[in-house]
Design a protein around this motif. Sequence first.
Motif, PDB file in Angstrom:
ATOM      1  N   PHE A  89       0.820  -1.201   0.000  1.00 49.13           N
ATOM      2  CA  PHE A  89       0.000   0.000   0.000  1.00 49.13           C
ATOM      3  C   PHE A  89       0.861   1.260   0.000  1.00 49.13           C
ATOM      4  N   LEU A  90       1.906   1.272   0.853  1.00 50.64           N
ATOM      5  CA  LEU A  90       2.787   2.450   0.909  1.00 50.64           C
ATOM      6  C   LEU A  90       3.565   2.641  -0.382  1.00 50.64           C
ATOM      7  N   MET A  91       3.993   1.535  -1.005  1.00 47.94           N
ATOM      8  CA  MET A  91       4.708   1.637  -2.273  1.00 47.94           C
ATOM      9  C   MET A  91       3.767   2.120  -3.384  1.00 47.94           C
ATOM     10  N   GLY A  92       2.510   1.725  -3.292  1.00 46.99           N
ATOM     11  CA  GLY A  92       1.510   2.169  -4.289  1.00 46.99           C
ATOM     12  C   GLY A  92       1.253   3.650  -4.170  1.00 46.99           C
ATOM     13  N   LEU A  93       1.323   4.202  -2.949  1.00 51.10           N
ATOM     14  CA  LEU A  93       1.121   5.624  -2.756  1.00 51.10           C
ATOM     15  C   LEU A  93       2.263   6.439  -3.355  1.00 51.10           C
ATOM     16  N   SER A  94       3.468   5.878  -3.326  1.00 48.98           N
ATOM     17  CA  SER A  94       4.620   6.621  -3.814  1.00 48.98           C
ATOM     18  C   SER A  94       4.666   6.679  -5.338  1.00 48.98           C
ATOM     19  N   ASN A  95       3.963   5.780  -6.026  1.00 51.48           N
ATOM     20  CA  ASN A  95       3.968   5.783  -7.493  1.00 51.48           C
ATOM     21  C   ASN A  95       3.037   6.784  -8.005  1.00 51.48           C
TER      22      ASN A  95
END
Length: 106
Positions: free
Chosen positions: A100-106
């Motif tokens: 989820f956190l990696m998806g927010l950074s994209n």
Amino acid sequence: MADIEKNAGQEAVEKKAKKAAAKADSNKSGSKGKKETKEKKGFFSRIAGWFKDLKKEFKKVVWPDRKKVFNNTLVVLAVVIIGSVVVGLIDTGLLKLMQFLMGLSN
């Protein structure tokens, strides 16, 4: 009155000193006596002595009965299974959080 207390204190100190000296003398003489009377054993006789002591210790052991071993085994298996499930859930939750956190950074 003070003289009596002073004398009693001195007597107590003298008694402690005598006890300490007697203890030191007994320790010195005891260790010499053991060294002089105890001869060095051979390699194989020491091993044989070790096995004799081992046999004596095994006779002192109180072995559990079959029912107790079975119950303890069930408890261990249950704890391992529950612990594995908990660790798996934590791992899955942290993986989802990282995705989820990696998806927010994209």
